[in-house]
Design an enzyme around this catalytic site. Structure first.
Site, PDB file in Angstrom:
ATOM      1  CE1 TYR B  86      -3.704   1.916   0.538  1.00  0.00           C
ATOM      2  CE2 TYR B  86      -2.673   2.738   1.883  1.00  0.00           C
ATOM      3  CZ  TYR B  86      -4.222   2.610   1.745  1.00  0.00           C
ATOM      4  OH  TYR B  86      -4.665   3.782   1.343  1.00  0.00           O
ATOM      5  CB  SER B 169       0.374  -5.870   2.650  1.00  0.00           C
ATOM      6  OG  SER B 169      -0.554  -5.129   2.825  1.00  0.00           O
ATOM      7  CD  GLN B 170      -2.077  -1.998  -2.762  1.00  0.00           C
ATOM      8  OE1 GLN B 170      -2.541  -1.035  -2.405  1.00  0.00           O
ATOM      9  NE2 GLN B 170      -1.120  -1.503  -3.733  1.00  0.00           N
ATOM     10  CG  HIS B 285       1.486  -6.135   7.351  1.00  0.00           C
ATOM     11  ND1 HIS B 285       0.831  -7.121   7.299  1.00  0.00           N
ATOM     12  CD2 HIS B 285       2.432  -5.694   6.597  1.00  0.00           C
ATOM     13  CE1 HIS B 285       0.074  -6.336   5.737  1.00  0.00           C
ATOM     14  NE2 HIS B 285       0.854  -5.762   6.011  1.00  0.00           N
TER      15      HIS B 285
END
Lengths: 281, 308
Positions: B86, B169-170, B285
């Protein structure tokens, strides 16, 4: 130019330029816990840089926390956990998003922008941005001057070294430390930018000279706050550790949930606030 | 006490979900890809040639990417699209080219090299026009990744039967959507800590960004909650998941405050393709980094056979 003269000149430039900060409250990020504002303030150049400032509600003063910018176009907004405990200021240096009017940094490219001359190297201005942010935070009446911390990479060391007033320094990453050696370890960015730059015809001596002004080992002896250095390879970091006055070392586990919680708790304990995990079990 | 593996994460499937995305793909098809490659000598090395790549995507926007090709071996190479997170800019993917992949690292619209026309900022992308599925910021962003795959499909130095997707993630979330929109083109997907899955549930489980952007939006626009839910349903990885046919690797941090593990488990349950799930206790994460990269490399090598 000597190391001391180089940085004294930066200080003199900053001292001659009023910051003229402007704060604007952000309702969407303001809660019962804290008031959130954007900050625009002048650094050397002159150049307006940007910050996110959050101040807890209630009776202060509160511990202060300066988050120096990471290498990258975007810095995370301070987490609500930090906003509830600290007067926290996170800085967007010149060229990063929200501080990119007139100059948008390139990625890759920022690390080597004008690196052949220490006087024009972009990080000279970026360091000034961090120092300006430090002056602003340290001057806020809501901040308890006995409890002010700075966290980040080498820029946190540099900032703490050049601005007395930080009682705590948390270093979670390194960019400039032994960079001319570290660039040879892999083709991973951002240090690969140094190799790219050399392929373009620059000299290793020019890079070494400029980068030496930013090596945290040279700034470390001036740090007066209690310092934690999170390291992956303590042996690699030996020269930095030996230059810091009485540092603490945290060996990262790469279990980032564990690492995040330790780093949060270390800072919280020294700041007199409760530890908080971002992951709510 | 949370029980991520067994938590319920529900997303309503819009009745016109397939038509909605078919229309987006049809719009893209109106524009020739018109790829332009410019060799970058200072970024290239003894082992990798690097190009600046530009191509045309949804709405006619020009999109930037880095394209890195190994010098060793013989074309056609397996193709790999790496998808950024992101807040991060795509790095020049030399490390993947060194492993034998012709690698395209895309900068979807809004990233620095693709933001001349569309620039919602960070934070901002997640909630840009979030009340309207047709103009939501992610509309073109999702389709840009699809177009990146189409660029590789047309490349003479890429084996179009060996194209994979990699991201975290994204990048993980868009790996799922892209594999669903191009089910015949994608050979495998490696998706770490997938974002954009259970989009309305995630902000109830965390106060970390970027999902916190939705909490902030609803703090000042509380009456918009239904319209927000309606919009993001078109973009939710859980609605794309049943359409993915390629073998998929999912890896999760069980203490991930950014993309709650509940949503990653929900994605895994929803996928009907061949899946491999790795979970990492005490990880957030990073979801097992750096060790998990060896797992990713092995997974991609198994399905894409670089050096063959």
């Amino acid at each position: 130019m000597t190391f001391d003269a180089y940085w004294a000149a930066v200080d003199e430039e900053l001292a001659a330029i009023p910051g003229r900060p402007v704060l604007d409250v952000v309702p969407a990020r303001t809660t019962d816990e804290a008031t959130f504002s954007t900050v625009r303030i002048t650094s050397t150049g002159p150049y307006r840089v940007y910050g996110n400032l959050s101040i807890p509600k209630g009776d202060g003063p509160f511990p202060g926390l300066l988050v120096t910018p990471r290498y990258g176009s975007v810095n995370n907004i301070p987490h609500p956990n930090d906003r509830s405990r600290y007067v926290v200021l996170s800085l967007m240096h010149r060229g990063q998003r929200l501080a990119d009017e007139g100059f948008a940094a390139a990625y890759p490219g920022l690390l080597t922008m004008h690196v052949d001359d220490p006087q024009t190297y972009v990080y000279r201005g970026i360091a000034a941005d961090c120092l300006r942010a430090a002056e602003f935070l340290l001057g806020l009446t809501e901040v308890d001057p006995a409890r002010v911390a700075v966290t980040g990479d080498d820029l946190a060391v540099l900032t703490a070294a050049r601005r007395p007033g930080f009682s705590t320094v948390r270093v979670t990453d390194l960019l400039f430390y032994r960079a001319m050696e570290a660039r040879l370890k892999s083709c991973m960015y951002p240090l690969e930018e140094l190799n790219d730059h050399l392929r373009g015809g620059s000299s290793t001596s020019a890079l070494s000279t400029t980068l030496s002004y930013f090596d945290p080992s040279r700034h470390a002896p001036a740090v007066t706050g209690r310092t934690l250095l999170a390291v992956d390879d303590a042996e690699w970091c030996e020269s930095l550790l030996s230059a810091l006055p009485d540092p603490e070392v945290y060996q990262v586990t790469h279990l980032d949930g564990t690492d995040n919680d330790f780093l949060d708790a270390w800072l919280a304990e020294r700041s007199g606030v409760p530890a908080m995990s971002k992951f709510v079990a | 006490m949370r029980d991520p593996e067994n938590a319920t994460v529900e997303v309503e499937l819009p009745a016109d979900f397939d038509d909605f995305w078919a229309a987006g793909l049809a719009d893209c098809a109106c524009y020739p890809l018109d790829p332009v490659l410019t060799e970058m000598p200072t970024l290239s090395t003894d082992t990798v040639i690097v190009y600046d790549l530009r191509f045309t995507s949804y709405g006619g926007l020009r999109i930037a990417a880095w394209y890195a090709v190994p010098r060793a071996g013989t074309a056609p190479y397996p193709g790999l699209v790496t998808i950024p997170g992101y807040i991060s800019e795509p790095t020049v993917p030399k490390e993947w080219a060194e492993l034998g992949y012709a690698t395209l690292a895309i900068a979807p619209r809004g990233k620095l090299r693709s933001n001349d026309v569309f620039n919602p900022g960070y934070p901002g992308l997640l909630t840009h026009n979030i009340v309207d599925p047709n103009t939501y910021g992610y509309r073109g962003f999702y389709l840009d990744v699809v177009r990146a795959v189409e660029v590789l499909l047309d490349r003479p130095d890429v084996d179009n039967l060996r194209i994979g997707l990699q991201g975290s993630s994204q990048g993980g979330g868009l790996g799922i959507s892209t594999a669903a929109l191009l089910p015949d083109a994608i050979r495998c997907v490696a998706a770490g800590a997938p974002y954009l899955c259970g989009i309305m549930t995630a902000p109830t489980l965390t106060r970390s960004y970027p999902y916190e952007e939705i909490n902030e939006y609803l703090r000042i626009h509380p009456k918009d909650v239904d319209r927000v839910r309606e919009t993001v349903a078109y973009y939710d990885g859980l609605n794309f998941a049943p359409k993915v046919q390629a073998p998929t690797l999912i890896y999760l941090g069980l203490e991930d405050d950014v993309c709650p593990p509940e949503t990653g488990f929900a994605l895994h349950r929803t996928l009907t393709c061949e899946t491999t799930l790795h979970t990492y206790p005490h990880c957030a994460h990073h979801a097992g980094l750096p060790d998990v990269m060896r797992v990713v490399e092995d997974f991609l090598a198994e399905h894409l056979t670089p050096g063959r």
